[in-house]
Design an enzyme around this catalytic site. Structure first.
Site: not given
Ligand code: CMX
Length: 474
Positions: A280, A310, A365, A411
């Site tokens: 964002s 996000h 947070r 979140d």
């Molecule tokens: N549950 C399961 N798997 C997860 C995970 C979770 N909460 N968080 C990361 N992973 C997985 C990723 O999907 C990725 O898998 P692949 O290799 O198969 O693609 C792997 O772990 C590596 O990811 P990462 O480098 O640790 O995380 P990213 O930087 O790619 O992504 C985020 C970050 C937040 C998108 C991810 O942790 C996620 O999807 N979390 C759940 C959704 C969430 O809570 N989003 C809110 C974030 C805060 C915000 O912006 O408001």
């Protein structure tokens, strides 16, 4: 410097020849009369500091502009640009271990030093906005003036209300929010002044005016969406003598509850800014770099916030918790939670509210919301469930072995607090995140225009071109 500010005001006045702008001059005058109180207004303070800030950047670039500050691997290019240093963001910096600092201050420090409402326990978002824009903690008077100024600018054009009224109630609240913010373009003094022709040096002043107007109108717009979709469609008027957090809570329909009002203030502060690379923030900044107005830039950022990875994760978390409750009933044992977490992961889904692109520890947070819950709702069953997930999920995610950060982000906690106070409609939650995010991304947009930031244009290559670059044969 006051003279810059006066110059700007004069330039602004001279450009107010469009009928739609002059129709708004009453609200401008009202806003100006608040800033004529003894203490310096936000615009005056920013203008006064600006030459010094510009000089710092000029000196830094002159003396060190050609220094190498990092290298980029092919994996980073294919991996979502993680860790590539390429953005300037003044308001906040995110440390992977420590979490966010707003202008060098942690969340607990902000809770301590930022002014509060009379009788309130949490910092006022007005103070945070001031801090993000100027780098300084405002006085109580300055914060009160800002509350008044936002209230004075809060009138929402009738056509925006009608636009929201015409949305089908099953159009997602974030889509309605983005639509309404986009339509506020009609009010943009930046867009009108640019069309008429203005000096680059004045851009920030119009961006400031638009940002202030935009922020001021968001609680009414956000509440209209909430009240239309989930309640009776009626929205209480903004109370001109009250602060921003109170008005948002009250317009949503929860102003009677003092704790909810305080929660809104805390919520608005902690969701505002998380440095510049998140979707964002980066989107708002990127779109703004094309000199799109603050309205169009923020709307673009909100569309990014609406994604489930996000800001929409707060909605996802609540739905996920309810599904879990349905499956495990009242059995909050470690085993039941562990099994449910594994069922989510084995289904190839993410655990919402856990993980982060930068953070490698529990999000502060999350901690501030947990502490709020411990104080105000320690026995709430949903809080207990969230706490139990917090105890188990990091171990399960570590064992799963994929996520780089097995700890909760912001979140994972916000929804249960809103639920407790009766705001149970999870599909609405990201709109509140969006109101708060405006307070973080708009200061940077003003700074971008004040610093003369150029249109953003990183370089892309095709896979074939990258292969050539690294000497690979495909
Ligand atoms: N549950 C399961 N798997 C997860 C995970 C979770 N909460 N968080 C990361 N992973 C997985 C990723 O999907 C990725 O898998 P692949 O290799 O198969 O693609 C792997 O772990 C590596 O990811 P990462 O480098 O640790 O995380 P990213 O930087 O790619 O992504 C985020 C970050 C937040 C998108 C991810 O942790 C996620 O999807 N979390 C759940 C959704 C969430 O809570 N989003 C809110 C974030 C805060 C915000 O912006 O408001």
């Amino acid at each position: 410097m006051a003279s810059v500010s006066r110059l700007g005001t004069a330039a602004l006045r001279s450009s107010l020849s469009f009928s739609s702008i002059s129709a708004r001059s009453a609200s401008f005058n009202a806003a100006r009369c608040y800033s004529s109180a003894k203490s310096q207004s936000l615009k005056e303070r920013f203008a006064e500091k600006l030459p010094e800030e510009l000089e710092k950047v000029k000196k830094l670039r002159k003396e060190h502009g050609s220094k190498v500050i990092g290298e980029v691997t092919l994996d980073q290019v294919y991996g979502g640009a993680r860790g590539i240093k390429s953005l300037v963001w003044e308001g906040s910096v995110l440390d992977s271990e420590e979490g966010i600092r707003f202008r060098g201050k942690t969340i607990p420090e902000c809770q301590q030093v930022l002014p509060k409402a009379p009788g309130g326990e949490e910092p006022l978002p007005e103070g945070l906005f001031w801090l993000l824009l100027t780098g300084e903690v405002p006085t109580e008077q300055q914060v009160r003036n800002l509350s008044s100024e936002w209230a004075a600018r809060s009138d929402v054009p009738k056509f925006i209300e009608e636009l929201i009224d015409r949305c089908p109630s099953d159009l997602h609240p974030m889509a309605q929010f983005s639509l309404a913010v986009t339509a506020l373009e009609h009010e943009s003094v930046f867009a009108k002044a640019y069309a008429k022709g203005i000096n680059k040096k004045e851009y920030w002043q119009y961006t400031f005016e638009d940002s202030m107007d935009l922020i001021a109108k968001l609680p009414t717009i956000a509440s209209k969406i909430y009240r239309n979709v989930f309640k009776d469609g009626k929205v209480a008027p903004v109370q001109k003598d009250k602060d921003y957090g109170f008005n948002l809570a009250n317009q949503l329909g929860y102003g009677e509850n003092k704790d909810f009002v305080d929660l809104m203030r805390l919520y608005l502060v902690i969701h505002s800014d998380h440095e510049g690379g998140n979707v964002s923030a980066h989107t708002t900044h990127l779109v703004g770099s094309a000199l799109s107005s603050p309205m169009l830039s923020l709307a673009a950022g909100l569309n990014g916030l609406a994604g489930p990875l996000h800001g929409l994760a707060n909605q996802e978390v609540l739905n996920w918790l309810f599904k879990m409750k349905k499956t495990i009933g009242n059995d909050l044992s470690d085993q039941a939670i562990t099994d449910y977490l594994w069922s989510t992961l084995n289904a190839g889904q993410v655990v919402p509210g856990y993980g982060h692109a930068v953070l490698r520890k529990t999000d502060p947070r999350y901690v501030s919301q947990r502490e709020f819950a411990q104080r105000k709702l320690p026995d709430d069953p949903m809080f207990k469930l969230v706490s139990q997930v917090y105890k188990i999920a990091p171990k399960v995610l570590t064992e799963h072995g994929k996520t780089k950060n097995p700890y909760p982000n912001v979140d994972a906690h916000s929804g249960v607090l809103l639920q407790y106070y009766g705001l149970t409609e999870a599909s609405y939650y990201t709109v509140l995140f969006g109101v708060s995010r405006a307070l973080g991304v708009l200061p940077q947009l003003i700074i971008d225009r004040a610093f003369g930031a150029p249109i953003e244009r990183p370089k892309s290559f095709s896979t074939a071109a990258y292969a050539k670059l690294v000497g690979a044969k495909l």
